[in-house]
Each structure stands twice: as C-alpha cells, then as structure tokens.
Design a protein around this motif. Structure first.
Motif, short mmCIF file in Angstrom:
data_model
loop_
_atom_site.label_atom_id
_atom_site.label_comp_id
_atom_site.label_asym_id
_atom_site.label_seq_id
_atom_site.Cartn_x
_atom_site.Cartn_y
_atom_site.Cartn_z
N ALA A 59 23.23 -31.22 -7.99
CA ALA A 59 22.86 -32.28 -8.70
C ALA A 59 23.92 -32.73 -9.52
O ALA A 59 24.38 -33.95 -9.84
CB ALA A 59 21.46 -32.05 -9.76
N GLN A 102 26.44 -34.55 -7.22
CA GLN A 102 25.75 -35.69 -6.85
C GLN A 102 26.14 -36.77 -7.92
O GLN A 102 26.36 -38.01 -7.64
CB GLN A 102 24.35 -35.64 -6.37
N ALA A 103 25.88 -36.35 -9.29
CA ALA A 103 26.24 -37.22 -10.35
C ALA A 103 27.80 -37.23 -10.51
O ALA A 103 28.07 -38.77 -10.95
CB ALA A 103 25.49 -36.45 -11.52
N GLN A 107 28.48 -39.77 -7.36
CA GLN A 107 27.56 -40.88 -7.06
C GLN A 107 26.86 -40.77 -5.95
O GLN A 107 26.38 -42.15 -5.37
CB GLN A 107 28.03 -42.23 -7.65
N GLN A 135 23.76 -40.34 -3.63
CA GLN A 135 22.48 -40.13 -4.09
C GLN A 135 21.69 -39.99 -2.82
O GLN A 135 20.70 -40.55 -2.62
CB GLN A 135 21.99 -41.20 -4.91
N GLU A 136 22.24 -39.10 -1.96
CA GLU A 136 21.39 -38.77 -0.54
C GLU A 136 20.48 -37.75 -0.88
O GLU A 136 20.77 -36.56 -1.38
CB GLU A 136 22.65 -38.42 0.44
N MET A 137 19.27 -37.89 -0.61
CA MET A 137 18.09 -37.21 -0.89
C MET A 137 17.96 -35.79 0.05
O MET A 137 17.80 -34.56 -0.54
CB MET A 137 16.78 -37.72 -0.81
N THR A 182 20.36 -32.01 -0.71
CA THR A 182 19.82 -30.94 -1.64
C THR A 182 19.33 -29.85 -0.71
O THR A 182 19.30 -28.91 -1.05
CB THR A 182 19.06 -31.38 -2.93
#
Length: 88
Positions: free
Chosen positions: A36, A39-40, A43, A45-47, A50
């Motif tokens: 997370a 990803q932050a 940027q 934001q691939e689900m 994870t």
C-alpha cells in the motif's frame, strides 16, 4: 465437567486459534502495508497487485511456521484429552 472447565477449554481454544493464525496474519498485514505504501508513493492503483505478494508471503510463512503451529495445536489437544480423561 462443570462450567469452569468448559470455559477454560473455550479460552484455551480461542487463544490457540489466535496464536496459530498469528504468523500468517502478521505476514499478510506487513506485506499489505508495504505494498500500500509503494502504491501510494508511485500512484499505481492496480487492485490485483496486492494479491500475489500477499498469497506468496502467507504461503511461505505457513511453510516456515508449520512446526510451531502444529506444536500449539498438539498442546491444546493434549490439554483437552487430559481433562476428558480425568473427568471420567
């Protein structure tokens, strides 16, 4: 067996579940937080990003901690069997 014995066994069962599942849950949580943060920062934001690292981390942790988990479950089973044996 009275109510106090049943409550003791229930408490031991819940504690065994917490201790036995702890390593896998901790590994999944740590990997999830790290991903997370990555990803932050990037940027992205691939689900689906994870899932694979979490699954791999949890499987590796289960493989490494299997003797510990087995020992905890064995201790609980021995405690229950000894109480059943002494109760009859």
């Amino acid at each position: 067996m009275n109510e106090a014995d049943a409550l003791d066994i229930l408490q031991a069962a819940i504690w065994t579940i917490v201790v036995a599942s702890g390593p896998a849950v901790a590994a999944g949580m740590i990997v999830g937080v790290v991903i997370a943060l990555i990803q932050a920062l990037t940027q992205v934001q691939e689900m689906t990003l994870t899932f694979v690292p979490k699954i791999l981390a949890i499987m590796i942790t289960i493989g490494i901690s299997a003797p510990f988990v087995g020992a905890q479950i064995s201790l609980f089973a021995n405690m229950v069997f000894s109480r059943v044996q002494s109760g009859f």
